[in-house]
Scaffold this motif. Structure first.
Motif, short mmCIF file in Angstrom:
data_model
loop_
_atom_site.label_atom_id
_atom_site.label_comp_id
_atom_site.label_asym_id
_atom_site.label_seq_id
_atom_site.Cartn_x
_atom_site.Cartn_y
_atom_site.Cartn_z
N VAL A 29 9.46 48.65 36.43
CA VAL A 29 10.16 49.67 35.83
C VAL A 29 9.75 50.45 34.98
CG1 VAL A 29 11.81 48.69 34.30
CG2 VAL A 29 12.77 50.25 35.53
N ARG A 30 8.83 49.67 33.97
CA ARG A 30 8.34 50.64 32.85
C ARG A 30 7.34 51.75 33.50
NH1 ARG A 30 8.32 45.72 32.13
NH2 ARG A 30 6.27 45.07 32.75
N GLU A 31 6.80 51.61 34.54
CA GLU A 31 5.71 52.56 35.31
C GLU A 31 6.59 53.69 35.79
OE1 GLU A 31 3.61 50.55 38.36
OE2 GLU A 31 2.64 49.29 36.78
N LEU A 32 7.93 53.58 35.93
CA LEU A 32 8.74 54.91 36.42
C LEU A 32 8.96 55.64 35.35
CD1 LEU A 32 10.98 52.78 38.89
CD2 LEU A 32 9.00 54.08 39.56
N ALA A 33 8.75 55.25 34.19
CA ALA A 33 9.16 56.05 32.91
C ALA A 33 8.46 57.51 33.03
CB ALA A 33 8.96 55.50 31.55
N GLY A 34 8.97 58.76 32.97
CA GLY A 34 8.42 59.99 32.96
C GLY A 34 8.28 60.39 34.44
N VAL A 35 8.47 59.65 35.51
CA VAL A 35 8.31 60.15 37.07
C VAL A 35 9.58 60.82 37.26
CG1 VAL A 35 7.97 59.21 39.07
CG2 VAL A 35 7.00 57.91 37.53
N PRO A 36 9.47 61.99 37.81
CA PRO A 36 10.42 62.86 38.18
C PRO A 36 11.61 62.18 39.33
CG PRO A 36 8.32 64.15 38.71
CD PRO A 36 8.03 62.75 38.21
N ALA A 37 12.61 62.22 38.83
CA ALA A 37 13.62 61.37 39.73
C ALA A 37 13.74 62.01 41.03
CB ALA A 37 14.94 61.67 39.03
N VAL A 46 15.20 54.65 48.48
CA VAL A 46 15.73 54.80 47.22
C VAL A 46 16.87 55.62 47.32
CG1 VAL A 46 15.09 55.61 45.02
CG2 VAL A 46 13.53 54.43 46.20
N GLY A 47 17.84 55.52 46.76
CA GLY A 47 19.08 56.22 46.57
C GLY A 47 19.74 56.49 45.22
N PRO A 48 20.82 56.79 45.14
CA PRO A 48 21.33 57.05 43.85
C PRO A 48 21.76 55.92 43.09
CG PRO A 48 22.61 58.29 45.59
CD PRO A 48 21.71 57.39 46.11
N LYS A 49 22.06 54.85 43.79
CA LYS A 49 22.27 53.67 42.98
C LYS A 49 21.19 53.13 42.37
CE LYS A 49 24.06 48.73 43.31
NZ LYS A 49 24.35 47.70 44.17
N ALA A 50 20.01 53.07 43.18
CA ALA A 50 18.38 52.45 42.56
C ALA A 50 18.34 53.42 41.42
CB ALA A 50 17.66 52.58 43.65
N LEU A 51 18.33 54.65 41.36
CA LEU A 51 17.90 55.61 40.46
C LEU A 51 18.86 55.62 39.05
CD1 LEU A 51 17.39 59.00 42.26
CD2 LEU A 51 15.55 57.44 41.31
N ARG A 52 20.16 55.09 39.61
CA ARG A 52 20.83 55.03 38.32
C ARG A 52 20.67 53.61 37.61
NH1 ARG A 52 25.04 51.33 38.15
NH2 ARG A 52 25.45 51.39 40.25
N ILE A 53 20.48 52.78 38.17
CA ILE A 53 19.85 51.37 37.56
C ILE A 53 18.62 51.31 36.95
CG2 ILE A 53 19.35 48.87 38.05
CD1 ILE A 53 21.22 49.21 40.38
N VAL A 54 17.54 52.17 37.58
CA VAL A 54 16.47 52.36 36.85
C VAL A 54 16.65 53.21 35.61
CG1 VAL A 54 14.38 53.77 37.08
CG2 VAL A 54 15.08 52.00 38.96
N GLN A 55 17.18 54.21 35.79
CA GLN A 55 17.42 55.13 34.71
C GLN A 55 18.13 54.55 33.36
OE1 GLN A 55 16.43 58.22 33.73
NE2 GLN A 55 17.61 58.52 31.74
N ALA A 56 19.05 53.61 33.73
CA ALA A 56 19.78 52.59 32.77
C ALA A 56 18.88 51.60 32.13
CB ALA A 56 21.03 51.91 33.25
N ALA A 57 17.85 51.04 32.75
CA ALA A 57 17.04 50.10 32.27
C ALA A 57 16.00 50.86 31.58
CB ALA A 57 16.27 49.37 33.39
N LEU A 58 15.53 52.20 31.71
CA LEU A 58 14.62 52.97 31.01
C LEU A 58 15.48 53.30 29.78
CD1 LEU A 58 12.94 54.60 33.96
CD2 LEU A 58 11.80 52.97 32.34
N GLU A 59 16.35 53.67 29.72
CA GLU A 59 17.24 53.86 28.66
C GLU A 59 17.28 53.15 27.45
OE1 GLU A 59 20.82 55.84 29.78
OE2 GLU A 59 20.11 57.66 30.40
N ALA A 60 17.65 51.84 28.11
CA ALA A 60 17.66 50.60 27.35
C ALA A 60 16.19 50.49 26.65
CB ALA A 60 18.19 49.33 27.94
N ALA A 61 15.36 50.69 27.02
CA ALA A 61 13.99 50.70 26.42
C ALA A 61 13.43 51.85 25.66
CB ALA A 61 13.03 50.44 27.66
N GLY A 62 14.34 52.97 25.56
CA GLY A 62 14.17 54.16 24.88
C GLY A 62 13.08 55.09 25.62
N GLN A 63 13.32 55.12 27.00
CA GLN A 63 12.67 55.83 28.01
C GLN A 63 13.49 56.57 29.15
OE1 GLN A 63 9.99 52.69 29.28
NE2 GLN A 63 8.33 53.70 28.14
#
Length: 83
Positions: A29-37, A46-63
């Motif tokens: 998931v860290r490699e997805l930081a900064g990648v255009p949604a 990859v659907g809306p649910k996957a993007l939501r989960i990835v975004q939440a995980a990245l936000e928890a890490a400040g990304q």
């Protein structure tokens, strides 16, 4: 035994989404930081649910995923609506 580590994505990301991410060259998931949604949303599996989960995980890490500035307010509403 392979020297490559297993893909590391947050719980709840579907197997098809994980396969799509790894096929595109992302191993965690860290490699997805900064990648255009929008780029990730075009990957088959990859659907809306996957993007939501990835975004939440990245936000928890400040990304975050990259969102076009004109779409950011809408994207935030979209993610919150799916939560």
């Amino acid at each position: 035994m392979s020297s490559e580590s297993a893909p590391d994505f947050p719980s709840g990301v579907s197997a098809p989404a994980i396969r799509a991410f790894t096929a595109a060259g992302y191993r965690n998931v860290r490699e997805l930081a900064g990648v255009p949604a929008g780029e990730l949303a075009q990957l088959h599996g990859v659907g809306p649910k996957a993007l939501r989960i990835v975004q939440a995980a990245l936000e928890a890490a400040g990304q975050s995923l990259a969102w076009p500035s004109y779409a950011l307010p809408r994207a935030i509403r979209w993610i919150r609506r799916l939560s």
